[in-house]
Design a protein around this motif. Structure first.
Motif, PDB file in Angstrom:
ATOM      1  N   ALA A 214       5.103  -9.868  -6.935  1.00 20.54           N
ATOM      2  CA  ALA A 214       6.122  -8.835  -6.726  1.00 20.54           C
ATOM      3  C   ALA A 214       5.752  -7.516  -7.404  1.00 20.54           C
ATOM      4  CB  ALA A 214       7.469  -9.336  -7.251  1.00 20.54           C
ATOM      5  N   GLN A 215       5.169  -7.587  -8.594  1.00 24.27           N
ATOM      6  CA  GLN A 215       4.776  -6.364  -9.288  1.00 24.27           C
ATOM      7  C   GLN A 215       3.723  -5.587  -8.495  1.00 24.27           C
ATOM      8  OE1 GLN A 215       3.560  -7.603 -13.213  1.00 24.27           O
ATOM      9  NE2 GLN A 215       5.657  -7.598 -14.000  1.00 24.27           N
ATOM     10  N   CYS A 216       2.818  -6.323  -7.844  1.00 26.52           N
ATOM     11  CA  CYS A 216       1.793  -5.672  -7.019  1.00 26.52           C
ATOM     12  C   CYS A 216       2.430  -4.981  -5.818  1.00 26.52           C
ATOM     13  CB  CYS A 216       0.761  -6.696  -6.556  1.00 26.52           C
ATOM     14  SG  CYS A 216      -0.244  -7.396  -7.883  1.00 26.52           S
ATOM     15  N   PHE A 217       3.366  -5.639  -5.177  1.00 27.98           N
ATOM     16  CA  PHE A 217       4.004  -5.047  -4.006  1.00 27.98           C
ATOM     17  C   PHE A 217       4.798  -3.788  -4.368  1.00 27.98           C
ATOM     18  CE2 PHE A 217       3.651  -9.584  -2.564  1.00 27.98           C
ATOM     19  CZ  PHE A 217       2.683  -9.334  -1.618  1.00 27.98           C
ATOM     20  N   GLU A 218       5.321  -3.761  -5.573  1.00 26.07           N
ATOM     21  CA  GLU A 218       6.043  -2.567  -6.038  1.00 26.07           C
ATOM     22  C   GLU A 218       5.095  -1.367  -6.151  1.00 26.07           C
ATOM     23  OE1 GLU A 218       9.117  -1.917  -6.501  1.00 26.07           O
ATOM     24  OE2 GLU A 218      10.060  -3.901  -6.365  1.00 26.07           O
ATOM     25  N   LYS A 219       3.843  -1.619  -6.458  1.00 22.13           N
ATOM     26  CA  LYS A 219       2.867  -0.540  -6.640  1.00 22.13           C
ATOM     27  C   LYS A 219       2.275  -0.052  -5.317  1.00 22.13           C
ATOM     28  CE  LYS A 219       1.550  -2.369 -11.171  1.00 22.13           C
ATOM     29  NZ  LYS A 219       0.479  -3.032 -11.961  1.00 22.13           N
ATOM     30  N   MET A 220       2.336  -0.876  -4.276  1.00 20.95           N
ATOM     31  CA  MET A 220       1.710  -0.526  -3.002  1.00 20.95           C
ATOM     32  C   MET A 220       2.509   0.531  -2.256  1.00 20.95           C
ATOM     33  SD  MET A 220       0.601  -4.393  -1.802  1.00 20.95           S
ATOM     34  CE  MET A 220       0.224  -3.912  -0.119  1.00 20.95           C
ATOM     35  N   LYS A 221       1.826   1.269  -1.392  1.00 17.11           N
ATOM     36  CA  LYS A 221       2.512   2.194  -0.491  1.00 17.11           C
ATOM     37  C   LYS A 221       3.440   1.407   0.422  1.00 17.11           C
ATOM     38  CE  LYS A 221      -1.491   5.316  -0.020  1.00 17.11           C
ATOM     39  NZ  LYS A 221      -2.440   5.910   0.969  1.00 17.11           N
ATOM     40  N   ASP A 222       4.555   2.014   0.808  1.00 15.59           N
ATOM     41  CA  ASP A 222       5.459   1.288   1.705  1.00 15.59           C
ATOM     42  C   ASP A 222       4.923   1.226   3.134  1.00 15.59           C
ATOM     43  OD1 ASP A 222       5.890   3.874   2.593  1.00 15.59           O
ATOM     44  OD2 ASP A 222       7.966   3.976   1.908  1.00 15.59           O
ATOM     45  N   THR A 223       3.798   1.898   3.375  1.00 22.75           N
ATOM     46  CA  THR A 223       3.134   1.826   4.689  1.00 22.75           C
ATOM     47  C   THR A 223       1.885   0.967   4.647  1.00 22.75           C
ATOM     48  OG1 THR A 223       1.912   3.846   4.135  1.00 22.75           O
ATOM     49  CG2 THR A 223       3.958   4.102   5.393  1.00 22.75           C
ATOM     50  N   ALA A 224       1.549   0.411   3.475  1.00 18.52           N
ATOM     51  CA  ALA A 224       0.290  -0.334   3.313  1.00 18.52           C
ATOM     52  C   ALA A 224       0.366  -1.710   3.960  1.00 18.52           C
ATOM     53  CB  ALA A 224      -0.053  -0.468   1.837  1.00 18.52           C
ATOM     54  N   PHE A 225      -0.804  -2.197   4.361  1.00 16.38           N
ATOM     55  CA  PHE A 225      -0.923  -3.518   4.962  1.00 16.38           C
ATOM     56  C   PHE A 225      -1.763  -4.423   4.057  1.00 16.38           C
ATOM     57  CE2 PHE A 225      -0.662  -0.621   8.676  1.00 16.38           C
ATOM     58  CZ  PHE A 225       0.535  -1.080   9.205  1.00 16.38           C
ATOM     59  N   LEU A 226      -1.341  -5.684   3.929  1.00 15.61           N
ATOM     60  CA  LEU A 226      -2.075  -6.680   3.146  1.00 15.61           C
ATOM     61  C   LEU A 226      -2.699  -7.692   4.086  1.00 15.61           C
ATOM     62  CD1 LEU A 226      -2.700  -7.921   0.279  1.00 15.61           C
ATOM     63  CD2 LEU A 226      -0.709  -9.399   0.707  1.00 15.61           C
ATOM     64  N   ILE A 227      -3.990  -7.986   3.889  1.00 14.77           N
ATOM     65  CA  ILE A 227      -4.688  -8.994   4.692  1.00 14.77           C
ATOM     66  C   ILE A 227      -5.255 -10.046   3.762  1.00 14.77           C
ATOM     67  CG2 ILE A 227      -6.524  -9.453   6.348  1.00 14.77           C
ATOM     68  CD1 ILE A 227      -5.480  -5.892   5.966  1.00 14.77           C
TER      69      ILE A 227
END
Length: 310
Positions: A214-227
């Motif tokens: 969750a902490q990582c997702f908070e740092k990511m852009k809200d338009t970013a994609f994770l693969i």
């Protein structure tokens, strides 16, 4: 005669080649309790991800000391207790380079699926909805690709993405690699903050388990994609689902899951997630290479013994 057990499937030409060379090859999946008995009879076991070779199974093999070689037909070794096997004189090998290109191409393909909303376009059109106006996508050219772990697959992917005009950031748990000035080695936090696409290429270890949370997702852009085409367990799936539901990231593509073959249904059915059933290495070309590499590994290990037996 040297006996080889192939539990999770293997390319037929490679199996036939081993048989032609005088090895006895059995292709059969054994449930755990049956495997405890069978492993006492064999010299080599070839597994993929379905068969787990843990301390208990290895202890059964040590009752006869016949087992000399465990081969993972693929890259990850998280289903094998490598340290315990090696400590007891059982060599563990994998086919590290054989599936490199196949996995890199799948990651690149998933990036394009996410960028152009191909999954949603496919689903809605099949439902009879001509949704063209709502399917404006993105181009990957000029975007930043963040790579977590920089081994063979990651470098292959970086080369492809760079040729398509992407900027490459990478981080590695071991060290930066100075072989290409076009790629920037940085830390995980920088990748999380700056990358438009983030792809995971680390093994599943105690250091990487639940790495993306969750902490990582908070740092990511809200338009970013994770693969994630590496291993389930590196990403905390519940945290990923919450991030998707709260629009904290743009979407995700998953080829691996914590509970295979029964992933969380909400992830499978999520409109912002593109999923595949762990098919990273599932190309005809990769399977041919894996099979031939297994043949080479077996021959390297048993050439002298086989000659003596024959």
């Amino acid at each position: 005669m040297i006996k080889i057990l192939v539990t999770d499937g293997m390319e037929k030409n490679a199996v036939n080649k081993l048989k032609a060379q005088g090895f006895e090859v059995e292709e059969k999946f054994y449930e755990r309790e049956e495997l405890k008995e069978k492993i006492q009879e064999i010299d080599v076991i070839v597994v993929r991800s379905a068969t787990k070779i843990d301390k208990d199974i290895i202890n059964q093999a040590l009752k006869t000391n016949k087992l000399k070689l465990i081969i993972r037909a693929g890259v990850g070794l998280d289903n094998i207790d490598v340290l315990y096997a090696e400590k007891n004189g059982i060599n563990v090998r994998n086919t590290a380079g054989a599936s490199t290109n196949a996995v890199a191409e799948l990651v690149l393909g998933q990036m394009l699926v996410l960028a152009r909303q191909i999954k949603i376009a496919n689903m809605t059109l099949k439902d009879g909805i001509w949704n063209k106006k709502n399917l404006k996508g993105l181009e990957i050219q000029g975007k930043t690709l963040g790579i977590i772990g920089f081994g063979r697959i990651a470098r292959n992917l970086a080369n492809k993405a760079h040729l398509l005009g992407m900027n490459i950031l990478y981080t590695d748990l071991i060290a930066c690699i100075d072989e290409n000035d076009a790629y920037t080695c940085t830390d995980l936090d920088t990748i999380l903050r700056e990358a438009d696409y983030i792809t995971i290429h680390t093994p599943l270890t105690e250091d990487t388990r639940n790495l993306i949370d969750a902490q990582c997702f908070e740092k990511m852009k809200d338009t970013a994609f994770l693969i994630n085409c590496a291993r389930g367990g590196i990403v905390v799936e519940e945290d990923l689902l919450e991030a998707l539901n709260n629009n904290k990231i743009g979407g995700a593509a998953l080829d691996c899951f914590v509970d295979e073959p029964n992933p969380i249904k909400d992830l499978l059915q999520h409109p912002l997630v593109s999923v595949t059933p762990h098919i990273g290495a599932a190309t005809y070309e990769a399977q041919d290479r894996i099979g031939m590499e297994i043949v080479d590994i077996v021959n390297d290990r048993f050439a002298i013994i086989k000659d003596m037996v024959i």
